[in-house]
Design an enzyme around this catalytic site. Structure first.
Site, PDB file in Angstrom:
ATOM      1  N   ARG A  43       0.823  -1.220   0.000  1.00 51.56           N
ATOM      2  CA  ARG A  43       0.000   0.000   0.000  1.00 51.56           C
ATOM      3  C   ARG A  43       0.856   1.269   0.000  1.00 51.56           C
ATOM      4  O   ARG A  43       0.557   2.225  -0.727  1.00 51.56           O
ATOM      5  CB  ARG A  43      -0.920  -0.009   1.221  1.00 51.56           C
ATOM      6  CG  ARG A  43      -1.879  -1.210   1.297  1.00 51.56           C
ATOM      7  CD  ARG A  43      -3.071  -1.064   0.379  1.00 51.56           C
ATOM      8  NE  ARG A  43      -3.978  -2.194   0.509  1.00 51.56           N
ATOM      9  CZ  ARG A  43      -4.947  -2.292   1.412  1.00 51.56           C
ATOM     10  NH1 ARG A  43      -5.135  -1.325   2.300  1.00 51.56           N
ATOM     11  NH2 ARG A  43      -5.743  -3.351   1.442  1.00 51.56           N
ATOM     12  N   ASP A 144     -16.960   8.003   7.656  1.00 51.45           N
ATOM     13  CA  ASP A 144     -15.794   7.155   7.453  1.00 51.45           C
ATOM     14  C   ASP A 144     -14.557   8.050   7.528  1.00 51.45           C
ATOM     15  O   ASP A 144     -14.632   9.253   7.233  1.00 51.45           O
ATOM     16  CB  ASP A 144     -15.855   6.448   6.099  1.00 51.45           C
ATOM     17  CG  ASP A 144     -14.994   5.184   6.056  1.00 51.45           C
ATOM     18  OD1 ASP A 144     -15.551   4.074   6.171  1.00 51.45           O
ATOM     19  OD2 ASP A 144     -13.761   5.300   5.939  1.00 51.45           O
TER      20      ASP A 144
END
Length: 283
Positions: A43, A144
């Protein structure tokens, strides 16, 4: 100790991994196990390429001096596994709750605390429409930490693969079929979108700016990413935002049996707050 491998594009030491997971814990409260070393490499390597950096050490330095990168950092390392009507029994419970507590003048307030790409809050909206009919007195706050997935959720456009398990009746009623450049995709109808407000929120933020009185809080498969002290702290804050008859909905992999002084189980992974004198609300 090194976690580097000969064929890796960037040097990657154990110290890099430890520094990254420590930073993630500080920023988002997420505890990352040793098994996530490869995930971190994969990532964060994308951020190195995007920024033209040569090493993880360079990235950590960049992160310290460029505040705007923090959101990209969190976005890169958070996992957003979701689906429409995932753990469907919770949406059946939601419909029963709405029908049982409907009253003239009452407007239900629901919170989806980890909305990801929107499948969960839109499933909540569908349940509300099915339970109460058109224009239900319901408002769903969907939050979120990941700004990227919030943008996807707000658009409400999904590949057909994402809705393959939704009944034909629901698809026809609640989704528009794409044509032309949108062939193979669907978009949620306005009646769903109008019930949901998407907002960025870090659960570790000292202030949430949320008013108490939520009827239900969906916080499913989120607590598993936090250590026990953080779980207890967050659960207390959320319970303080529930109405007296409100419910906290957890995920199938979560249990609060060790927090029986705070909550009692009333249905499958569904909890009600144990009354506590002087419970502090810090939102």
């Amino acid at each position: 100790m090194t976690v580097n491998e000969p064929d890796r594009e960037f040097p990657y030491r154990r110290e890099d991994f430890d520094a990254i997971r420590q930073r993630l814990y500080q920023v988002a409260g997420i505890s990352m196990s040793d098994s996530k070393q490869q995930l971190v490499y994969s990532r964060i390597s994308r951020r190195l390429r995007a920024l033209g950096l040569a090493s993880f050490a360079d990235y950590l330095m960049y992160l310290r001096h460029h505040g705007e990168e923090q959101q990209e950092f969190v976005n890169a390392l958070t996992t957003n596994l979701t689906a429409f009507f995932r753990e469907s029994h919770h949406f059946d419970l939601l419909k029963r709750y709405l029908q049982a507590h409907a009253a003239p003048g009452h407007r239900f307030r629901l919170w989806c605390a980890a909305s990801s790409t929107g499948e969960e809050p839109y499933s909540m909206a569908i349940a509300a429409l099915e339970a109460l009919g058109e224009a239900p007195p319901v408002k769903i706050l969907a939050t979120d930490i990941d700004s990227r997935v919030l943008a996807v959720a707000a658009a409400g456009i999904y590949d057909l693969e994402r809705v393959r398990d939704i009944s034909r009746e629901r698809l026809k009623r609640f989704f528009l079929k794409g044509a032309g450049g949108q062939t193979g995709r669907v978009k949620v109808r306005r009646q769903l979108r109008e019930l949901v407000e998407f907002r960025s929120l870090n659960l570790l933020a000292p202030q949430w700016s949320l008013k108490p009185g939520f009827d239900l809080i969906f916080c499913r498969n989120v607590m598993i990413y936090f250590d026990k002290p953080t779980q207890a702290r967050l659960l207390d804050r959320m319970l303080g935002l529930l109405s007296p008859e409100g419910l906290y909905i957890a995920g199938h992999s979560e249990s609060f049996a060790h927090m029986s002084d705070r909550v009692r189980l009333v249905d499958k992974t569904t909890y009600r707050a144990v009354p506590m004198a002087g419970r502090e609300v810090r939102a």
